[in-house]
Design a protein around this motif. Sequence first.
Motif, PDB file in Angstrom:
ATOM      1  N   LEU A  18       0.829  -1.209   0.000  1.00 57.07           N
ATOM      2  CA  LEU A  18       0.000   0.000   0.000  1.00 57.07           C
ATOM      3  C   LEU A  18       0.863   1.259   0.000  1.00 57.07           C
ATOM      4  O   LEU A  18       0.519   2.271  -0.632  1.00 57.07           O
ATOM      5  N   TYR A  19       1.988   1.198   0.717  1.00 60.04           N
ATOM      6  CA  TYR A  19       2.910   2.335   0.753  1.00 60.04           C
ATOM      7  C   TYR A  19       3.482   2.609  -0.635  1.00 60.04           C
ATOM      8  O   TYR A  19       3.586   3.762  -1.066  1.00 60.04           O
ATOM      9  N   LEU A  22       0.801   4.252  -2.714  1.00 61.14           N
ATOM     10  CA  LEU A  22       0.650   5.646  -2.314  1.00 61.14           C
ATOM     11  C   LEU A  22       1.753   6.502  -2.924  1.00 61.14           C
ATOM     12  O   LEU A  22       1.481   7.596  -3.448  1.00 61.14           O
ATOM     13  N   GLN A  23       2.969   6.010  -2.886  1.00 60.81           N
ATOM     14  CA  GLN A  23       4.086   6.775  -3.443  1.00 60.81           C
ATOM     15  C   GLN A  23       3.945   6.934  -4.956  1.00 60.81           C
ATOM     16  O   GLN A  23       4.267   7.984  -5.518  1.00 60.81           O
ATOM     17  N   ILE A  25       1.124   7.080  -6.619  1.00 62.03           N
ATOM     18  CA  ILE A  25       0.074   8.074  -6.840  1.00 62.03           C
ATOM     19  C   ILE A  25       0.622   9.485  -6.618  1.00 62.03           C
ATOM     20  O   ILE A  25       0.363  10.406  -7.399  1.00 62.03           O
ATOM     21  N   ILE A  26       1.399   9.658  -5.544  1.00 59.95           N
ATOM     22  CA  ILE A  26       1.990  10.973  -5.253  1.00 59.95           C
ATOM     23  C   ILE A  26       2.880  11.425  -6.405  1.00 59.95           C
ATOM     24  O   ILE A  26       2.823  12.583  -6.843  1.00 59.95           O
ATOM     25  N   LEU A  98       7.781   8.633   5.217  1.00 58.98           N
ATOM     26  CA  LEU A  98       6.630   9.399   4.752  1.00 58.98           C
ATOM     27  C   LEU A  98       6.766  10.869   5.161  1.00 58.98           C
ATOM     28  O   LEU A  98       6.232  11.763   4.496  1.00 58.98           O
TER      29      LEU A  98
END
Length: 513
Positions: A18-19, A22-23, A25-26, A98
């Motif tokens: 998931l991390y 997320l990265q 997407i960022i 993060l």
Amino acid sequence: MGSRKGIANPLFSPIVFLYQILQWIIAKALAPKPPKSDTELSRPKIAIIGAGITGVTAAAHCVGHGFDVEIFEGESEEQVGGIWSAINDSSSLQIHSLMYRFHPVVQWERGYPDRKQILEQVRKVWKLYGLDKKTKFGFKVDRIYKDHQGRWIVNNTAQGRFDGVIAAVGTCGAPKMPTLPGMDKFKGSIYHSSELTGKNAKGKKIVIIGGGASAVEALEFAFAAGASKTSILSRSDKWIIPRNIFVDTLLSFNIFGQETMFSFIPEFLLRKLFYRDLEHLSPSDKGIFMDTPMVNSDVMEKLREGKADWVRCDIDELTEDGVRVNRRAQGVPQGGPGHEELIDADMVIMATGYKRPSLAFLPNDCFDEPYIPPNWYLQTFPPPHPSISAINCTYVSAIGTVGNWHIGIYTRILLMFLVDPLTRPSEFWMTKWIELTKTLKMTSPTGAFDFFTYLELVWWFVFCVTINPFRWKWALFVFLGVGAALPKTIVKHEERVLTDGNGYHHRDEGMSL
């Protein structure tokens, strides 16, 4: 998120997976596109002093939005990455990664990456945005001054002219190596905390002199190297907070950036839930929001196991077999009464930090009292010169700030000032903001910006944009890097004749929007 010693396979670790998502997407949503060629970089040109994390990140944001840059680095290419290029292989990030996203394209492989991965990510950004072709190494910046058209010159005109300057020299320069009585008598080895890679410490008794961030670096080495006992000699008590993203984030959410009537709550919880049986090691005369804390959970475990010892003391001298100190009780100030004790040691590590790099190359009027760093507009803009931003150079103490998203925000505020004169603050209003903020901040007798939290920094940014209606259209650009407010007509270079205040004509290459 992953082991400190190895990288967890994302396919077998849902949290790490998931991390990574997320990265990704960022990066897709917020990372400016790397330039295809130099011809696209035709907006104002920025001089960037320093090729550490801040300098590389700021430069990447500049070129990603069409602004040309030149990075001036005093050392060699091996120093790309700043202080991270000069410390031990055993060093790693203490706050969660993060909270250390210095650029949107950074892709961390675990929650607490080590020095090697941090340098890989810095150099990835440096290469991706073509900054390797825009960096001058071995270049010492002696002075920055304006020509008669108001453009910046670095040392001399041979380097060209610049519309803005980002000072990114950081806060850590050359290692500080103090001289203590008896150093010539000590039989063992003495090292600075930054020069421990490859040193043999297995089974040795190590004394670490110092209790700040450099002590964490030395502790990591001692624990990894298999030292039999580690003693930390600290002149004053230092808050230690757990290596936990939730705790660290909550502490950085103090919007006041100082001790308040409610600060006893996190301090009480830290003593009862984190220190527990070691509560006597917590500071009795200093609040959590007064100084940068140590971020390390391992030290508590080693203290409980008897493999480490925290000694509150004044250092008298080194002997053949160790360090003689005046050990003080909790609450007794430096130089106060205590009892003499000899701490056995086979190796002494000076965790005494680094010299702060000088900003003396900036114009002299940047340092006119009372507006001297850190007392600048948003802490980084000297009031006489809104076209200069000294990002991550002027802070003293903070929680949850260095190396994070704010590098891009500071950079884009500077770019906004450069291309839109209506957004540019006057010296009068910059000094008024400083005076107002100093009045509200009472963390020191002088009211200086000697401590701030991340949420307070975010509030500064919000206030900066909302206070001036001409900046409202720039809000998405400043906070998210959406460049709709940038001039749609690319800056073109043209030869023109300019007249200075004395009536003399000058032929120069100017810029028109």
